[in-house]
Design a protein around this motif. Structure first.
Motif, PDB file in Angstrom:
ATOM      1  N   ASP A 151      10.239   3.961   5.004  1.00 41.23           N
ATOM      2  CA  ASP A 151      10.853   4.409   3.752  1.00 41.23           C
ATOM      3  C   ASP A 151       9.825   5.091   2.853  1.00 41.23           C
ATOM      4  N   THR A 152      10.301   6.059   2.092  1.00 36.89           N
ATOM      5  CA  THR A 152       9.465   6.684   1.071  1.00 36.89           C
ATOM      6  C   THR A 152      10.034   6.335  -0.302  1.00 36.89           C
ATOM      7  N   VAL A 153       9.137   6.178  -1.261  1.00 36.13           N
ATOM      8  CA  VAL A 153       9.539   5.800  -2.619  1.00 36.13           C
ATOM      9  C   VAL A 153       8.839   6.689  -3.629  1.00 36.13           C
ATOM     10  N   GLN A 154       9.426   6.749  -4.806  1.00 38.60           N
ATOM     11  CA  GLN A 154       8.780   7.382  -5.957  1.00 38.60           C
ATOM     12  C   GLN A 154       8.833   6.399  -7.119  1.00 38.60           C
ATOM     13  N   PHE A 155       7.747   6.335  -7.876  1.00 38.68           N
ATOM     14  CA  PHE A 155       7.722   5.474  -9.054  1.00 38.68           C
ATOM     15  C   PHE A 155       8.347   6.208 -10.231  1.00 38.68           C
ATOM     16  N   GLU A 171       0.868  -1.179   0.000  1.00 37.83           N
ATOM     17  CA  GLU A 171       0.000   0.000   0.000  1.00 37.83           C
ATOM     18  C   GLU A 171       0.904   1.228   0.000  1.00 37.83           C
ATOM     19  N   PHE A 172       0.347   2.347  -0.415  1.00 41.44           N
ATOM     20  CA  PHE A 172       1.128   3.576  -0.535  1.00 41.44           C
ATOM     21  C   PHE A 172       0.313   4.758  -0.021  1.00 41.44           C
ATOM     22  N   ILE A 173       0.966   5.625   0.739  1.00 40.99           N
ATOM     23  CA  ILE A 173       0.326   6.846   1.236  1.00 40.99           C
ATOM     24  C   ILE A 173       1.176   8.024   0.792  1.00 40.99           C
ATOM     25  N   LYS A 174       0.549   9.033   0.204  1.00 43.52           N
ATOM     26  CA  LYS A 174       1.299  10.207  -0.234  1.00 43.52           C
ATOM     27  C   LYS A 174       1.964  10.858   0.980  1.00 43.52           C
ATOM     28  N   VAL A 230       4.820   7.027   1.110  1.00 39.23           N
ATOM     29  CA  VAL A 230       5.277   6.204   2.226  1.00 39.23           C
ATOM     30  C   VAL A 230       4.906   4.761   1.887  1.00 39.23           C
ATOM     31  N   LEU A 231       5.870   3.857   2.045  1.00 41.15           N
ATOM     32  CA  LEU A 231       5.666   2.452   1.689  1.00 41.15           C
ATOM     33  C   LEU A 231       5.064   1.693   2.873  1.00 41.15           C
ATOM     34  N   ALA A 287       5.456 -12.758   6.623  1.00 37.46           N
ATOM     35  CA  ALA A 287       6.144 -12.895   7.911  1.00 37.46           C
ATOM     36  C   ALA A 287       5.256 -12.352   9.028  1.00 37.46           C
ATOM     37  N   GLY A 288       4.046 -11.860   8.668  1.00 35.70           N
ATOM     38  CA  GLY A 288       3.095 -11.434   9.682  1.00 35.70           C
ATOM     39  C   GLY A 288       3.111  -9.955  10.018  1.00 35.70           C
ATOM     40  N   LEU A 289       3.637  -9.133   9.130  1.00 40.74           N
ATOM     41  CA  LEU A 289       3.549  -7.684   9.317  1.00 40.74           C
ATOM     42  C   LEU A 289       2.332  -7.193   8.548  1.00 40.74           C
ATOM     43  N   TRP A 290       1.473  -6.439   9.218  1.00 45.06           N
ATOM     44  CA  TRP A 290       0.185  -6.058   8.618  1.00 45.06           C
ATOM     45  C   TRP A 290       0.029  -4.549   8.569  1.00 45.06           C
ATOM     46  N   ALA A 291      -0.184  -4.026   7.323  1.00 46.30           N
ATOM     47  CA  ALA A 291      -0.308  -2.575   7.106  1.00 46.30           C
ATOM     48  C   ALA A 291       0.799  -1.859   7.870  1.00 46.30           C
ATOM     49  N   TYR A 292       2.008  -2.333   7.637  1.00 47.07           N
ATOM     50  CA  TYR A 292       3.170  -1.936   8.437  1.00 47.07           C
ATOM     51  C   TYR A 292       3.961  -0.836   7.732  1.00 47.07           C
ATOM     52  N   ASN A 293       4.205   0.242   8.449  1.00 52.99           N
ATOM     53  CA  ASN A 293       4.980   1.355   7.923  1.00 52.99           C
ATOM     54  C   ASN A 293       6.453   1.114   8.223  1.00 52.99           C
ATOM     55  N   ILE A 294       7.240   0.807   7.190  1.00 54.66           N
ATOM     56  CA  ILE A 294       8.659   0.538   7.410  1.00 54.66           C
ATOM     57  C   ILE A 294       9.472   1.822   7.518  1.00 54.66           C
TER      58      ILE A 294
END
Length: 502
Positions: free
Chosen positions: A347-351, A300-303, A331-332, A338-345
């Protein structure tokens, strides 16, 4: 051409063809991953707490499972660390990857029998993708070195734990074992400086063809090699032609590396983390890394500029793979096998592309400067520095940026702490070039400068090895540790100030 090289090319083509099947069907691939994850975890404690039995669509999931970071998921992780089963994922984890935490101290990231193979496959496929595109497989006959954390592990309630790079070292395929360096005895040395000295001694007379690691720490290795060997790294290792890296942007280091090596070498960028292996560079011609949509991870991605908003009490909008756009900072967010759910790591990314989906890592959601509403991110400061260095002989070993909100005189400013390899002849002119580039990169920064809210940035020179001394002082020298490019406070800046000069 050796039999090993021929076999590598055949295998590379097979893996490429297999990859293209999911690359051509990204949305469908992610839906299959999502369905499989929900079905597997519906009887875990987390699945029951979040009513996975009635999660039929992504919309159901987003409504029932809020975005969390480690602190907010810690309640579940602590139960797993205590030895309980079926908490975030069926059974017990295979390992815990132990990472540096913030307010929680050490973080324990689960790795399962379902997730672990993808860490290994992704690293392998990155190399095979390079072989398929370039046709170059000669390096498989030489030796390879991976600068990484110690492979020694502890055990906690029946589950082994260690650094991710050390855990992965146990899974190196048998056909690479004879080629792989350093030795076990060298790899388990804890003190980073002692370890690098031992690696230099062990490798300087070997035929290394592939070198891998975080650029800042590989640079330290190269410098020691050059000092001991008395010649460029490329002459010490005449068949060294491939550098594999991850963790930080290579561009600020590229000129220094080419100087240390004495020539250009191809490179492959990886995007691994304890939480999952997310992407790798699949092309030497195209910008960005291929986002791995078929690796047990639902994305999932959040601006970024909406991340801290709370629209109607439901939080910011969450986007799935079919909804993202190029050039937007996201935001990625991940859900994994491995059992992480809707987890904010974090890091931010751009496509850079959506056919296929390729990303660059643009920074960290917690590593930014917005002391005055400027929203400066890592990608922007790196790009500004690169632009200022173009056409000059200036080279930089390391840098970080922080706001100076209460200067002794004048307006506030952004303070750039830079460790130069080759200094600019005119430091102020160089600072002005970075500042002009920053104003082009970030419209908010431009407005603050032109509106005389901020003065132009100030460079503070850091002595040679100053950043290494700082990392050593906080117990984070070497391994997977990295200097943040940006801080919104003065914690790092004040530590560096004592070894810096304006």
């Amino acid at each position: 051409m050796s039999i090993k090289s021929i076999a590598a090319k055949i295998f590379a083509k097979q893996v490429y063809n297999k990859t293209q099947k999911w690359v051509q069907n990204p949305v469908e691939t992610q839906q299959k991953v999502f369905d499989k994850l929900i079905a597997a975890a519906k009887n875990t404690q987390f699945g029951k707490d979040h009513d996975f039995e009635n999660v039929k669509t992504y919309a159901d999931f987003a409504a029932k499972v809020p975005v969390r970071d480690y602190e907010e998921l810690k309640y579940y992780v602590d139960q797993m660390v205590a030895g309980k089963e079926n908490i975030l994922w069926p059974g017990k984890p295979l390992y815990f990857a132990k990472t540096s935490g913030t307010t929680s101290g050490a973080k324990y990231i689960p790795l399962t029998k379902e997730s672990m193979p993808f860490h290994i496959q992704a690293a392998r496929n990155a190399i095979l993708s390079y072989i398929h595109e370039s046709g170059n497989a000669d390096f498989v006959n030489g030796k390879m070195i991976f600068l990484q954390g110690s492979p020694e592990m502890e055990e906690k309630n029946g589950v082994k734990l260690g650094r991710l790079s050390g855990i992965v070292a146990h899974f190196v395929p048998k056909y690479l074992q004879k080629n792989r360096m350093p030795s076990w005895e060298t790899n388990i040395i804890d003190d980073w400086e002692t370890k690098v000295d031992a690696i230099v001694k062990e490798t300087i007379h070997e035929d290394l063809s592939v070198i891998s690691g975080i650029p800042s720490w590989v640079q330290m290795y190269f410098e020691k090699l050059q000092q001991k060997g008395g010649k460029p790294v490329g002459e010490i290792f005449k068949n060294f032609n491939l550098f594999i890296y991850g963790g930080v942007n290579y561009e600020p280091y590229r000129a220094k590396f080419e100087n240390l090596i004495g020539r250009k070498v191809d490179s492959i960028e990886l995007f691994p983390a304890s939480e999952g292996f997310f992407a790798y560079q699949d092309s030497q011609k195209e910008k960005g890394m291929l986002l791995l949509l078929n690796s047990g991870i639902f994305y999932e991605f959040i601006k970024s500029d909406e991340f801290f908003t709370n629209s109607n009490g439901s939080g910011p909008k969450r986007y799935t793979i079919g909804e993202v756009e190029t050039g937007v900072n996201y935001v990625l967010i991940i859900s994994t096998n491995a059992g992480l759910w809707a987890y904010n790591i974090g890091d931010t990314v751009q496509f850079t592309s959506t056919k296929p989906y390729r990303v660059i890592v643009s920074g960290r959601i917690k590593h930014y400067i917005s002391a005055f509403g400027e929203h400066v991110i890592g990608k922007e400061v790196e790009a500004a520095l690169q632009e200022a260095m173009l056409g000059t002989d200036v080279s930089v070993n390391e840098f970080t940026v922080a706001p100076q909100i209460t200067p002794a005189t004048g307006l506030p400013y952004h303070q750039w702490f830079i460790e130069f390899e080759n200094e600019p002849k005119d430091l102020q002119a160089f600072a002005d070039k970075i500042d002009a580039a920053m104003q082009k990169q970030n419209v908010y920064y431009f407005d603050l400068i032109s509106g005389k809210v901020l003065q132009r940035l100030v460079i503070s020179k850091v002595p040679k090895n100053g950043f290494q001394d700082y990392m050593k002082s906080i117990g984070k020298l070497g391994g997977q540790n990295k200097i943040p490019r940006l801080s919104n406070d003065r914690t790092i800046a004040d530590s560096l100030k004592t070894i810096s000069q304006k």
